[in-house]
Design a protein around this motif. Structure first.
Motif, mmCIF file in Angstrom:
data_model
loop_
_atom_site.group_PDB
_atom_site.id
_atom_site.type_symbol
_atom_site.label_atom_id
_atom_site.label_comp_id
_atom_site.label_asym_id
_atom_site.label_seq_id
_atom_site.Cartn_x
_atom_site.Cartn_y
_atom_site.Cartn_z
ATOM 1 N N UNK A 246 5.826 -22.108 8.484
ATOM 2 C CA UNK A 246 7.159 -22.146 8.506
ATOM 3 C C UNK A 246 7.756 -23.440 8.421
ATOM 4 N N UNK A 247 6.770 -24.372 8.958
ATOM 5 C CA UNK A 247 7.285 -25.739 9.002
ATOM 6 C C UNK A 247 6.497 -26.433 8.019
ATOM 7 N N UNK A 248 7.192 -27.242 6.974
ATOM 8 C CA UNK A 248 6.504 -28.001 5.967
ATOM 9 C C UNK A 248 6.428 -29.240 6.287
ATOM 10 N N UNK A 249 6.857 -29.725 7.346
ATOM 11 C CA UNK A 249 6.581 -31.137 7.539
ATOM 12 C C UNK A 249 7.132 -31.935 6.706
ATOM 13 N N UNK A 250 6.747 -33.290 6.006
ATOM 14 C CA UNK A 250 7.195 -34.030 5.274
ATOM 15 C C UNK A 250 6.833 -33.700 3.727
ATOM 16 N N UNK A 251 6.434 -32.423 3.636
ATOM 17 C CA UNK A 251 6.238 -32.195 2.215
ATOM 18 C C UNK A 251 7.115 -32.218 1.164
ATOM 19 N N UNK A 252 6.809 -32.848 -0.030
ATOM 20 C CA UNK A 252 7.885 -32.986 -1.223
ATOM 21 C C UNK A 252 7.724 -31.695 -1.917
ATOM 22 N N UNK A 253 6.431 -31.247 -2.166
ATOM 23 C CA UNK A 253 6.305 -30.021 -3.090
ATOM 24 C C UNK A 253 5.342 -29.269 -2.522
ATOM 25 N N UNK A 254 5.633 -27.739 -2.746
ATOM 26 C CA UNK A 254 4.668 -26.615 -2.238
ATOM 27 C C UNK A 254 4.187 -26.178 -3.461
ATOM 28 N N UNK A 255 2.981 -25.775 -3.802
ATOM 29 C CA UNK A 255 2.370 -25.279 -4.774
ATOM 30 C C UNK A 255 1.841 -23.868 -4.336
ATOM 31 N N UNK A 256 2.148 -22.827 -4.711
ATOM 32 C CA UNK A 256 1.580 -21.745 -4.416
ATOM 33 C C UNK A 256 1.361 -20.507 -5.750
ATOM 34 N N UNK A 257 0.466 -19.519 -5.524
ATOM 35 C CA UNK A 257 0.050 -18.801 -6.463
ATOM 36 C C UNK A 257 1.211 -17.877 -6.601
ATOM 37 N N UNK A 258 1.751 -17.456 -7.570
ATOM 38 C CA UNK A 258 2.739 -16.343 -8.061
ATOM 39 C C UNK A 258 3.794 -16.989 -8.642
ATOM 40 N N UNK A 259 4.900 -16.282 -9.303
ATOM 41 C CA UNK A 259 5.819 -17.014 -10.057
ATOM 42 C C UNK A 259 7.345 -17.120 -9.112
ATOM 43 N N UNK A 260 8.536 -17.361 -9.542
ATOM 44 C CA UNK A 260 9.655 -17.638 -8.781
ATOM 45 C C UNK A 260 10.079 -16.543 -7.874
ATOM 46 N N UNK A 261 10.075 -15.099 -8.360
ATOM 47 C CA UNK A 261 10.180 -14.086 -7.807
ATOM 48 C C UNK A 261 9.476 -14.044 -6.468
ATOM 49 N N UNK A 262 8.330 -14.132 -6.460
ATOM 50 C CA UNK A 262 7.403 -14.095 -5.360
ATOM 51 C C UNK A 262 7.680 -15.011 -4.232
ATOM 52 N N UNK A 263 8.213 -16.266 -4.572
ATOM 53 C CA UNK A 263 8.555 -17.371 -3.786
ATOM 54 C C UNK A 263 9.928 -17.842 -3.470
ATOM 55 N N UNK A 264 10.725 -16.378 -3.969
ATOM 56 C CA UNK A 264 12.331 -16.591 -3.925
ATOM 57 C C UNK A 264 12.665 -17.017 -2.345
ATOM 58 N N UNK A 265 12.149 -16.102 -1.484
ATOM 59 C CA UNK A 265 12.402 -16.440 0.075
ATOM 60 C C UNK A 265 12.226 -17.846 0.387
ATOM 61 N N UNK A 266 10.966 -18.315 0.150
ATOM 62 C CA UNK A 266 10.612 -19.699 0.543
ATOM 63 C C UNK A 266 11.483 -20.778 -0.043
#
Length: 371
Positions: free
Chosen positions: A63-83
């Motif tokens: 939930x806390x991404x700290x100072x991250x500029x970019x998050x790379x995850x498996x899955x496309x835009x639909x899967x990470x829409x909430x993020x």
């Protein structure tokens, strides 16, 4: 795709060496630091991209991404829409592991549509990466490709002559960041060329000359630097230009007498007689742009030789000994192709004046008289 050659260092397995690895990475100006824990970014400067990578998908993202500029995850835009909705100030990209035709298509889509596509090719062949690079031609995003080591990284940077926009390599020990940065810059460089004025040519009889046959196709304005002295060299053109009695040899430079110097990687020189299959030499064009190329073979044969003397604007003398035949050529200003046996005093040719003397090919500041 972009013109950048990015270096991303993955510190997820650095363990106790993390602090030292990060210190070296900052010294080498590594572009991105990759981690799974946002706490790893606590002391990093704003100049480095802070990347969280989760191969398991969006559910693994804290939930806390700290100072991250970019998050790379498996899955496309639909899967990470909430993020993306929860973190509007953070960029997101897609991780794709390529193992078959379907995942290769996913990689092509990610490269075309995502701002960041991190690609992990599990098979050693580079054909799938070539397909992705071709599919992403003209796309605005960036492709970051994983590499197991710096040898693979250098290949990835050069695939299809364009290469991946960046390489993601694990950094587990001091030295990894330096090696990755070196791999990123190994394929391009620049040397200063000067216009030399021919002062004399002399037919000097028989001797051994070397043809350097490389594993690359030279462009018409490219060749290699060759000279009798380490502080003065001439740009010898490749055999890409037509000749009346023989086919072109676009991989070859008829380079000069076997005692001559040529330039290899990192400014080191080699005698032509030292080159062999697998050696590296520096291809140079008329603008001074360079790229390392591999030697396929060297042909040393007895031929008549001609000595060419020239002078630089600084007054420095330069000498080159070539095969005494008009089809052996050098390059002049404006990409002019000049037959060596037709050179005369006053003609202008292109050359390079290294500033350091040499000891076993390495530059060194010491007294050395060559004549």
């Amino acid at each position: 795709m972009t013109d950048a050659k990015l270096c991303w260092l993955d510190i997820r397995d650095a363990g106790d060496a993390t602090a030292a690895v990060l210190e070296e990475a900052m010294h080498q100006r590594i572009d991105g630091i990759v981690a799974a824990d946002p706490a790893a970014f606590a002391d990093l400067p704003p100049t480095v991209r802070k990347v969280l990578l989760y191969e398991a998908g969006p559910d693994a993202v804290p939930a806390d991404l700290g100072a991250a500029d970019l998050v790379v995850v498996k899955g496309g835009k639909d899967e990470r829409a909430a993020l993306e909705k929860a973190h509007p100030d953070v960029q997101f990209g897609r991780y794709v592991e390529i193992v078959d035709a379907d995942t290769l298509e996913d990689a092509c889509l990610a490269a075309r549509l995502e701002p960041w596509a991190v690609l992990d090719f599990r098979d050693p062949t580079k054909i799938p990466l070539e397909i992705v690079i071709a599919a992403a031609s003209g796309a605005p995003g960036s492709i970051i490709t994983t590499a197991a080591d710096t040898d693979e990284a250098e290949i990835v940077y050069g695939v299809l002559e364009l290469g991946s926009d960046g390489v993601l390599m694990r950094g587990t020990t001091v030295g990894d960041a330096t090696a990755l940065r070196k791999a990123a810059t190994a394929r391009a460089g620049k040397v200063d060329l000067v216009e030399l004025t021919v002062t004399a040519t002399t037919h000097i009889g028989m001797g051994e000359r070397a043809c350097v046959d490389t594993t690359t196709h030279f462009r018409k304005d490219e060749g290699i630097l060759v000279g009798s002295h380490s502080k003065g060299m001439v740009l010898c053109v490749s055999e890409t230009h037509p000749l009346p009695y023989m086919p072109t040899r676009p991989f070859r430079v008829n380079a000069g007498a076997l005692h001559s110097y040529t330039v290899s990687e990192e400014g080191r020189t080699n005698y032509l007689s030292e080159l062999h299959a697998g050696s590296k030499v520096l291809a140079v064009d008329v603008e001074g742009r360079t790229r390392p190329v591999s030697v396929g073979r060297v042909k040393i044969e007895t031929r008549p030789l001609i000595s060419i003397d020239a002078v630089a604007p600084s007054g420095q003398s330069v000498n080159l000994i070539l095969q005494d035949d008009w089809h052996v050529r050098v390059l002049g200003p404006g990409s002019a192709v000049l037959n060596s046996t037709e050179l005369k005093p006053g003609d202008r040719i292109l050359g390079h004046l290294p500033t350091a003397d040499r000891h076993v090919g390495y530059p060194i500041q010491e007294f050395c008289l060559e004549k």
